[in-house]
Design a protein around this motif. Structure first.
Motif, short mmCIF file in Angstrom:
data_model
loop_
_atom_site.label_atom_id
_atom_site.label_comp_id
_atom_site.label_asym_id
_atom_site.label_seq_id
_atom_site.Cartn_x
_atom_site.Cartn_y
_atom_site.Cartn_z
N PHE A 110 15.86 17.67 21.21
CA PHE A 110 16.27 18.58 19.48
C PHE A 110 17.93 19.51 20.37
O PHE A 110 18.45 20.17 19.21
N GLY A 111 18.32 19.26 21.32
CA GLY A 111 19.48 20.12 21.58
C GLY A 111 20.57 19.56 21.04
O GLY A 111 21.21 20.31 20.35
N THR A 112 19.91 18.10 20.35
CA THR A 112 21.89 17.71 19.34
C THR A 112 21.50 17.96 17.91
O THR A 112 22.07 17.87 17.29
N CYS A 113 20.07 17.67 17.58
CA CYS A 113 19.99 17.78 16.61
C CYS A 113 19.65 19.42 15.35
O CYS A 113 19.88 18.91 14.63
N GLY A 114 18.35 19.55 16.61
CA GLY A 114 18.21 21.24 16.32
C GLY A 114 16.86 20.45 14.95
O GLY A 114 16.87 22.13 14.24
N GLY A 115 16.19 19.76 15.84
CA GLY A 115 15.39 19.75 14.31
C GLY A 115 14.97 19.52 13.15
O GLY A 115 14.55 19.66 11.72
N ASN A 116 16.53 18.82 12.45
CA ASN A 116 17.09 18.18 12.17
C ASN A 116 17.54 19.52 10.85
O ASN A 116 17.62 20.53 10.37
N GLU B 3 16.12 31.40 16.46
CA GLU B 3 15.16 30.40 17.61
C GLU B 3 14.45 29.02 17.72
O GLU B 3 13.43 29.63 17.29
N ARG B 4 14.71 27.99 16.30
CA ARG B 4 13.85 28.07 15.45
C ARG B 4 13.03 26.94 16.51
O ARG B 4 12.26 25.82 16.13
N ARG B 5 13.00 26.38 17.72
CA ARG B 5 12.59 25.48 18.46
C ARG B 5 11.28 26.50 18.77
O ARG B 5 10.59 25.63 19.11
N ALA B 6 11.51 27.97 19.09
CA ALA B 6 9.74 28.17 18.60
C ALA B 6 8.29 28.18 17.80
O ALA B 6 8.44 28.16 17.67
N GLY C 236 20.98 21.38 13.76
CA GLY C 236 20.72 22.15 13.05
C GLY C 236 20.01 23.68 14.42
O GLY C 236 19.90 24.33 13.47
N ASN C 237 20.91 23.59 15.09
CA ASN C 237 20.47 24.85 16.09
C ASN C 237 21.40 25.67 15.81
O ASN C 237 21.15 27.31 15.48
N ASN C 238 22.52 25.53 15.21
CA ASN C 238 23.54 26.14 14.78
C ASN C 238 24.36 25.89 13.03
O ASN C 238 25.16 25.96 13.19
#
Length: 390
Positions: free
Chosen positions: A354-360, A339-342, A286-288
């Motif tokens: 989170f680095g793999t999934c990015g918050g789905n 910048e979704r982690r924030a 999800g990060n990308n």
């Protein structure tokens, strides 16, 4: 997208460069790439599927982009350097000038894929699709035979789509299946894989349900059902690869699949587990994805972060080119998605994956909670599995 054949079976796949940073032409980071653009060229459709995110019907809708407006859009996408445009709907082939638009796109160097229900692909249409150079045609199925027809809302839809697939294969066009994981399709997984083998299908994408449009009334699978479906998909994909007959099998729209696969490979003691985990982190899930690696333009020219977030509009290509809308640093939704982690909340924020999934998948979180930043209810991993000390 999560490529089961690549990650579980360690078989090189056609899109490794874009998806996992491997091979010639790989970008320096997944975050830096231009988006694949889904263009819903029409809302009209000849079927009435229960999960349709555009709530389409067999009628003419007003206000759709004209042929000239479509060509101007394609010019902008080409100059912006998008890696591919996916023509979707509704049913894209219900638009009379669809293949003319495709011809123009190909003339300016755009790579095209087609998402269709397959029922309108006769021998002539198949030959023209192949002639135009579509890289791939994805045909939507949801089970075999009567199961598919019930889901698609029209009796005989399965047989008509099967004829479409056979017409495409007869002219040498790469073709695959697109399926949504529901209780009906999960129950049909073995018959579906038997069908894939029997019909020599080259590619199959299993989509996790995003409850948008008419699909809003459908619930997500229970965690144990999702895990069971993934285990069956992994097993059947491995069996094909071990038999020397690998197919390109993917799952889509649930980035927890990547985390689950990393744990699965570690548990199995797979020799490529460390390499696979690194590739999954490069991809970023999800990060990308929405707002970065994927974009949507609907039939009216509205731009969205992805095709399931059509309730969030970023601009309209009739008023401003897509390239300007997508590149605008002042666009608040895009800025936050990038910048979704924030901004992501709940168990997703502190997940060790989170680095793999990015918050789905943000679209599912938004559809089910009304909050774009809530934890995705479609995550089927346990609290113990995602804990930082796991």
């Amino acid at each position: 997208m999560f490529n089961v054949t690549k990650i579980i079976c360690n078989h090189a796949q056609p899109m490794d460069a874009l998806r996992y940073g491997h091979g010639a032409g790989a970008p320096t980071s997944a975050h830096a790439r231009r988006p694949v653009v889904v263009w819903n060229v029409t809302r009209t459709c000849n079927l009435r599927c229960t999960h349709c995110y555009s709530d389409s019907a067999a009628q003419k809708y007003t206000g759709e982009l004209t042929f000239d407006e479509g060509c101007a859009l394609l010019d902008d996408l080409a100059s912006y350097g998008v890696p591919a445009v996916l023509l979707s709907g509704g049913e894209p082939l219900a638009r009379p000038d669809l293949l003319r638009l495709a011809e123009y796109a190909r003339s300016i160097g755009i790579k095209l894929t087609l998402s269709t229900n397959g029922t309108l692909i006769d021998e002539r249409a198949a030959a023209r699709i192949k002639e135009l150079g579509f890289t791939y045609v994805g045909v939507s199925f949801d089970g075999v035979g009567a199961t598919n027809d019930r889901f698609r809302g029209v009796e005989g839809a399965f047989e008509r789509a099967l004829r479409g697939i056979r017409n495409l294969k007869a002219v040498g066009q790469k073709v695959g299946l697109r399926l949504t994981l529901t209780p009906a399709t999960v129950a049909d997984l073995d018959p579906i894989f038997d069908f894939i083998e029997r019909e020599r299908i080259e590619r199959a994408c299993f989509y996790h349900l995003v409850p948008a449009g008419r699909g809003s009334s459908l619930g997500t699978l229970a965690p144990e059902a999702t895990r069971g479906a993934l285990e069956r998909i992994f097993a059947r994909t491995r069996a094909l690869a071990d038999a020397g007959d690998p197919r390109e099998i993917l799952t889509v729209d649930n980035h927890a699949d990547a985390a689950y696969a990393a744990m699965w490979l570690e548990r199995e003691g797979a020799p490529h587990a460390v390499e696979a985990a690194a590739a999954l982190r490069w991809n970023g899930g999800g990060n990308n994805s929405s707002g970065i690696g994927i974009a949507d333009i609907d039939w009216l020219g509205n731009v969205h972060p992805d095709q399931f977030l059509q309730t969030i509009t970023l601009g309209n290509v009739r008023e401003r080119p897509f390239s300007e809308i997508w590149s605008d640093p002042a666009q608040p939704i895009l800025s936050k998605l990038r910048e979704r982690r924030a901004h992501v909340e709940g168990r997703c924020r502190d997940c060790r994956f989170f680095g793999t999934c990015g918050g789905n998948f943000r679209a599912r979180a938004y559809a089910l909670t009304g909050n774009l930043w809530a934890s995705d209810p479609g995550c089927y991993l346990s609290d113990d599995e995602i804990a930082a000390t796991a």
